[in-house]
Write a protein that holds these residues in place. Sequence first.
Motif, PDB file in Angstrom:
ATOM      1  N   SER A  84      28.148  35.174  46.475  1.00 36.04           N
ATOM      2  CA  SER A  84      29.275  35.875  46.332  1.00 36.04           C
ATOM      3  C   SER A  84      29.520  36.215  44.682  1.00 36.04           C
ATOM      4  N   LEU A  85      30.025  37.521  44.528  1.00 36.54           N
ATOM      5  CA  LEU A  85      30.167  38.002  43.253  1.00 36.54           C
ATOM      6  C   LEU A  85      31.770  38.313  43.406  1.00 36.54           C
ATOM      7  N   MET A  86      32.580  37.660  42.251  1.00 34.30           N
ATOM      8  CA  MET A  86      34.076  38.186  41.944  1.00 34.30           C
ATOM      9  C   MET A  86      34.110  38.301  40.506  1.00 34.30           C
ATOM     10  N   TYR A  87      34.964  39.277  40.262  1.00 41.43           N
ATOM     11  CA  TYR A  87      35.325  39.514  39.010  1.00 41.43           C
ATOM     12  C   TYR A  87      36.749  40.255  38.915  1.00 41.43           C
ATOM     13  N   PRO A  88      37.274  40.146  37.637  1.00 41.65           N
ATOM     14  CA  PRO A  88      38.625  40.633  37.385  1.00 41.65           C
ATOM     15  C   PRO A  88      38.545  42.261  37.861  1.00 41.65           C
ATOM     16  N   ALA A  89      39.670  42.736  38.449  1.00 42.36           N
ATOM     17  CA  ALA A  89      39.431  44.365  38.556  1.00 42.36           C
ATOM     18  C   ALA A  89      39.443  45.103  37.597  1.00 42.36           C
ATOM     19  N   GLU A  90      40.197  44.479  36.549  1.00 41.29           N
ATOM     20  CA  GLU A  90      40.188  45.330  35.118  1.00 41.29           C
ATOM     21  C   GLU A  90      38.824  45.756  34.497  1.00 41.29           C
ATOM     22  N   ALA A  91      37.916  44.557  34.826  1.00 40.12           N
ATOM     23  CA  ALA A  91      36.720  44.718  34.377  1.00 40.12           C
ATOM     24  C   ALA A  91      35.897  46.260  34.676  1.00 40.12           C
ATOM     25  N   ALA A  98      37.539  48.974  34.636  1.00 36.74           N
ATOM     26  CA  ALA A  98      38.155  49.882  34.008  1.00 36.74           C
ATOM     27  C   ALA A  98      38.024  50.026  32.508  1.00 36.74           C
ATOM     28  N   ARG A  99      37.350  48.872  32.102  1.00 38.56           N
ATOM     29  CA  ARG A  99      37.200  48.625  30.724  1.00 38.56           C
ATOM     30  C   ARG A  99      36.216  49.565  29.959  1.00 38.56           C
ATOM     31  N   GLU A 100      36.324  49.690  28.711  1.00 41.70           N
ATOM     32  CA  GLU A 100      35.363  50.895  28.005  1.00 41.70           C
ATOM     33  C   GLU A 100      34.109  50.131  28.076  1.00 41.70           C
ATOM     34  N   GLU A 101      33.059  51.130  28.011  1.00 42.96           N
ATOM     35  CA  GLU A 101      31.729  50.714  28.113  1.00 42.96           C
ATOM     36  C   GLU A 101      31.339  49.519  27.023  1.00 42.96           C
ATOM     37  N   GLY A 102      30.682  48.564  27.495  1.00 41.02           N
ATOM     38  CA  GLY A 102      30.230  47.510  26.710  1.00 41.02           C
ATOM     39  C   GLY A 102      31.227  46.310  26.617  1.00 41.02           C
ATOM     40  N   LYS A 103      32.543  46.619  27.098  1.00 41.68           N
ATOM     41  CA  LYS A 103      33.686  45.597  27.328  1.00 41.68           C
ATOM     42  C   LYS A 103      33.444  44.907  28.502  1.00 41.68           C
ATOM     43  N   THR A 104      32.685  43.691  28.685  1.00 43.32           N
ATOM     44  CA  THR A 104      32.290  43.008  29.698  1.00 43.32           C
ATOM     45  C   THR A 104      32.930  41.854  29.843  1.00 43.32           C
ATOM     46  N   VAL A 105      32.598  40.886  30.847  1.00 44.18           N
ATOM     47  CA  VAL A 105      33.423  39.783  31.098  1.00 44.18           C
ATOM     48  C   VAL A 105      32.460  38.743  31.174  1.00 44.18           C
ATOM     49  N   PRO A 106      32.809  37.454  30.443  1.00 48.29           N
ATOM     50  CA  PRO A 106      31.775  36.511  30.787  1.00 48.29           C
ATOM     51  C   PRO A 106      31.789  35.741  32.114  1.00 48.29           C
ATOM     52  N   PHE A 120      37.406  35.636  33.761  1.00 48.03           N
ATOM     53  CA  PHE A 120      36.123  35.299  33.868  1.00 48.03           C
ATOM     54  C   PHE A 120      35.559  35.816  35.246  1.00 48.03           C
ATOM     55  N   ALA A 121      34.173  36.338  35.368  1.00 43.26           N
ATOM     56  CA  ALA A 121      33.500  36.519  36.526  1.00 43.26           C
ATOM     57  C   ALA A 121      33.114  35.330  37.099  1.00 43.26           C
ATOM     58  N   VAL A 122      32.600  35.477  38.363  1.00 40.00           N
ATOM     59  CA  VAL A 122      32.043  34.169  39.103  1.00 40.00           C
ATOM     60  C   VAL A 122      30.968  34.448  39.882  1.00 40.00           C
ATOM     61  N   LEU A 123      29.752  34.083  39.873  1.00 41.74           N
ATOM     62  CA  LEU A 123      28.679  34.146  40.790  1.00 41.74           C
ATOM     63  C   LEU A 123      28.758  32.922  41.559  1.00 41.74           C
ATOM     64  N   HIS A 124      28.674  32.918  42.979  1.00 39.98           N
ATOM     65  CA  HIS A 124      28.963  31.495  43.800  1.00 39.98           C
ATOM     66  C   HIS A 124      27.937  31.423  44.833  1.00 39.98           C
ATOM     67  N   PHE A 125      27.161  30.405  44.966  1.00 43.33           N
ATOM     68  CA  PHE A 125      26.457  30.069  46.503  1.00 43.33           C
ATOM     69  C   PHE A 125      26.634  28.638  46.526  1.00 43.33           C
ATOM     70  N   VAL A 165      24.453  43.309  36.965  1.00 42.55           N
ATOM     71  CA  VAL A 165      25.781  43.637  37.134  1.00 42.55           C
ATOM     72  C   VAL A 165      26.498  44.316  35.907  1.00 42.55           C
ATOM     73  N   PRO A 166      27.015  45.254  35.946  1.00 41.37           N
ATOM     74  CA  PRO A 166      27.517  45.812  34.511  1.00 41.37           C
ATOM     75  C   PRO A 166      28.663  45.311  34.042  1.00 41.37           C
ATOM     76  N   GLU A 167      29.482  44.798  35.035  1.00 42.00           N
ATOM     77  CA  GLU A 167      30.994  44.118  34.608  1.00 42.00           C
ATOM     78  C   GLU A 167      30.489  42.858  33.686  1.00 42.00           C
ATOM     79  N   ILE A 168      29.509  42.307  33.982  1.00 41.53           N
ATOM     80  CA  ILE A 168      29.351  40.668  33.225  1.00 41.53           C
ATOM     81  C   ILE A 168      28.527  40.931  31.817  1.00 41.53           C
ATOM     82  N   ASP A 169      28.878  40.211  31.012  1.00 40.45           N
ATOM     83  CA  ASP A 169      28.384  40.086  29.818  1.00 40.45           C
ATOM     84  C   ASP A 169      27.109  39.178  30.132  1.00 40.45           C
TER      85      ASP A 169
END
Length: 348
Positions: free
Chosen positions: A76-83, A85-93, A119-124, A175-179
Motif C-alpha cells: 500500500s502506498l499513501m501520501y498527503p494529497a497536497e504532495a 500539487a507541490r512545486e517540482e522537487g518539493k517531495t515528502v519524506p 509523511f508518505a507511507v509504504l506499507h506491507f 514514486v515522484p511524490e516521495i523524497d
Amino acid sequence: MNSELLKKLPMPDELGRTEILNLLLSEEYGFLPEPPVGVTADVESEDRGFCAGKAVLKKLKLNCDTGKGSFSFPVSLMYPAEAEAREEGKTVPCFLYISFTDRIPDLSFPAEEILDNGFAVLHFCYQDVTSDDGDFTNGLAGVIYPDGKREKTQCGKIGLWAWAASRVMDFACMVPEIDHNRIGVVGHSRLGKTALLAGALDERFYCTFSNDSGCSGAALARGTKGETVGKIYQNFPYWFCENYGRYAEKEDSMPFDQHFLLAAAAPRRVYVASASQDCWADPESEYLSCVAAGNYYRKMGLKGFVHPDRDPVVGDCFGEGEIGYHLRAGTHYLSREDWGHFMEYMRK
C-alpha cells in the motif's frame, strides 16, 4: 550503566561495513537472495478520498523477477494529497512500514496522524511475503528454496522479509511524490529485527527505526536479562541461518554482538525505541548496544550516540546524533508515542 560489560564486548572498530555484514550474515541471519532482475507495480485500486480527502491511498501488487521465478505481494502506498500539487522537487519524506497486518489504519499504525504530519507511507504485511513458521515452501521462500530446504548460511524468514523491504524501496524510488533521500524503514519486535537488517544491507534507507526489537535485534546478547540466543533459536530457528544455533547459551563465544548490526548502518542513521516494562526485549541491553555502536560512529568522525553517562529513565529521548533512542513507559507495543518520536527524528 554497565561499563564493565561494554569493555568486554567484541568491537567492530577495525572492520569495514562489508566485513561486518559478512560476519552477521554468515553467523546469524544468513545470506539473502540476489536483488531481482526487475520490479514492477500494478495499481489495483486508488482511493483519492482517503482520510477525508486529505490523502491518496493506492493498493498495489509488486512484481519481482527473482531470477528463479516471479514473485508478487501486495503493498500500500499513501501520501498527503497536497504532495501532488507541490512545486517540482518539493517531495515528502516517507516511512516504509513492515507490518503485522494489512489493516490501514491499525492499533499500531496511526496512518492519518502520520499523513497529517506530512509523511508518505509504504506499507506491507510480512506474512504476504512468506509465512512466519518453518515452512519454506510458500511465498517468496518457495521461489527461493524450491525444495523447501536451505544451506546453513542461507537466510531464514527475517532475511526474506528484509529482502522484500528492499523491493518496496525499489518501487519507492520510482514514486515522484516521495523524497527518495528521506525514506526510513520501520518495524516492531521481530519486524524491528527485520528493519535493522534491511537498513544495514540497503544503503538507500536514510534511517532505520527499530521498536522493541530485543534479542537478535538491537539488544546485546551478552549480559542480557531478557531473551537469550538459546531461547530465541529454540522457538524460532527459521528466522535465522542454521549457523546461529551454535551460539545458543554460548553468547560469549560469538565473534560479534548486536551493536555490529547498528554499526553496519554507519554513516547513515539508526533509531532504537525501548519500553520500560518490556523485560523480554531488555531495554537496558538495547540502550547499551546504542552506546557501543556509537563508538564506531565516532571513529568515523560522526557524533554517534549522544547520551548522558547513566542508564536511561522513562521519558528520555536522545536524538542529536546519527543513533537515536527513546525509552517510554509501558510494555511491548508500537504506540502513537513511538511514532511521534520517529516523526520528530525524521524532521531533524
